[in-house]
Design an enzyme around this catalytic site. Sequence first.
Site, PDB file in Angstrom:
ATOM      1  CB  THR A  90      -0.934  -0.012   1.215  1.00 38.95           C
ATOM      2  OG1 THR A  90      -1.805  -1.130   1.063  1.00 38.95           O
ATOM      3  CG2 THR A  90      -1.753   1.266   1.317  1.00 38.95           C
ATOM      4  CG  HIS A 226      -5.462  -7.863   3.857  1.00 40.83           C
ATOM      5  ND1 HIS A 226      -4.285  -8.436   3.474  1.00 40.83           N
ATOM      6  CD2 HIS A 226      -5.373  -6.556   3.528  1.00 40.83           C
ATOM      7  CE1 HIS A 226      -3.499  -7.514   2.932  1.00 40.83           C
ATOM      8  NE2 HIS A 226      -4.148  -6.363   2.946  1.00 40.83           N
ATOM      9  CG  HIS A 369      -1.523  -6.512  -1.131  1.00 38.28           C
ATOM     10  ND1 HIS A 369      -0.661  -5.506  -0.775  1.00 38.28           N
ATOM     11  CD2 HIS A 369      -2.567  -6.439  -0.260  1.00 38.28           C
ATOM     12  CE1 HIS A 369      -1.171  -4.840   0.249  1.00 38.28           C
ATOM     13  NE2 HIS A 369      -2.323  -5.391   0.608  1.00 38.28           N
TER      14      HIS A 369
END
Length: 432
Positions: A90, A226, A369
């Site tokens: 992120t 998530h 990710h």
Amino acid sequence: MKPMITGPFVLLLAGCAYPYTPPALAPIAAPAPMSTAATAAAPAAAPVTILVSIDGFRPDYLDRGVTPRLSQLAAQGVAGSMRPSFPSKTFPNHWTLVTGLVPDHHGIVGNDMEDPARATAPFTLANDDPFWWNAAEPIWVTAEKAGIRTATEFWPGASIAWGSTQPKNNHGIVPGGERPRDWADFNANISGPQRVDAVIDWLRRPAATRPRFVTLYFDTVDSAGHDEGPDGPAVTAAVADVDGSIGRLVDGIAALGQTANLVIVSDHGMAPTSSTRVIALDTIANPADYHTVETGPYATLAPVPGHEAALAAALLKPHPHMTCYTKAQVPARLRYGSNPRVPPYLCMADDGWLVLKTTPAKPFTGGNHGYDNAQPDMAALFIANGPGFAAGKRIARFDNVDVAPLLRDLIGLPAATGLDGSDARFKSVLKR
Ligand code: AMP
Ligand code: ZN
Ligand code: ZN
């Protein structure tokens, strides 16, 4: 969960296979009448540029039949998908989107970081010391310097006193530096509609104090990914919910008589994970030989002084589902490893695998990710729509370093030199 959407959008999206291929052009119904009752602002001025991030939105989520507003913006504007920068996390990617530099060059090389110059003070997501951010100028600072007013309803780095230095033992506001003229500290409890309404209220202002560049950020699609993995119903519900917020934004802008160039992106995609796909570092190397900086889809590690050879011997041999590199050996296409903040070793898991400190105590499934940015399920969303863009254009997958140069064009900043990205691929989709 919201009811399934029927009608032209479903027809438009039906049959899209993963990895995502932008939908073929098809006739589309006229937009619904704007419902927001609002006092019209002063006569329409230059379009505002709004950069929207939907964290963790994988482009194929548009195929779930719950995104009438995003799909309409895509069909009537420019759509495609982006390769995030490595690591597909992120903070590194949000900083890339507003600087045009890869993480190795802008300095936000992970969500957690250590810097040899700050050995005792690591970076976490809660840290607002400008030290970590100062290597690259974000677009709101460049814009403010050029007299273009900016406002951010969240963006990683937007509440930092950019360019400043945090005084020793500082517990209050970091003095000095440059920030967006209006900004809000990230708060996950502020709902999507509340975030949109904050933006609309900024745009309701008289022209002299109305921002011309705005960022807006949604986190719920990433959190659901998530928690349940990308294929769970929670992601579909979060996607439908954010689509509603996008509709609220579009309707609110129209009700003000304002025009906007919307650039709607995500920072990365999402891969399913499970406790059955874990590489436990303590089964590969002796924990007395290293400390980890990050673990997950990849791990970064530093040797304990004096234990360098033992760690190298343990990591730099073949492992099932994991490849380790010294920072000098990281494959060139990842553009990662020259920054002093990148730890000495990078161990990358195969897609959907996790490199963890130890074997998990309990079974789990979920999503994550951070993988190789070329993995199709790490791909990121790109939709652009507004008076600056041609209608009904599809662009081939591109690197997200190109977004900042595009934003510069939209808000009237001169082209920058020394960036990793360029606006070249947008020439055919921008109206001049
Ligand atoms: P990750 O999935 O670990 O890469 O990080 C995503 C999380 O970062 C989100 O779910 C948010 O909780 C958090 N986050 C996003 N923006 C900010 C921000 N501006 N400041 C602090 N935390 C943030
Ligand atoms: Zn993210
Ligand atoms: Zn995430």
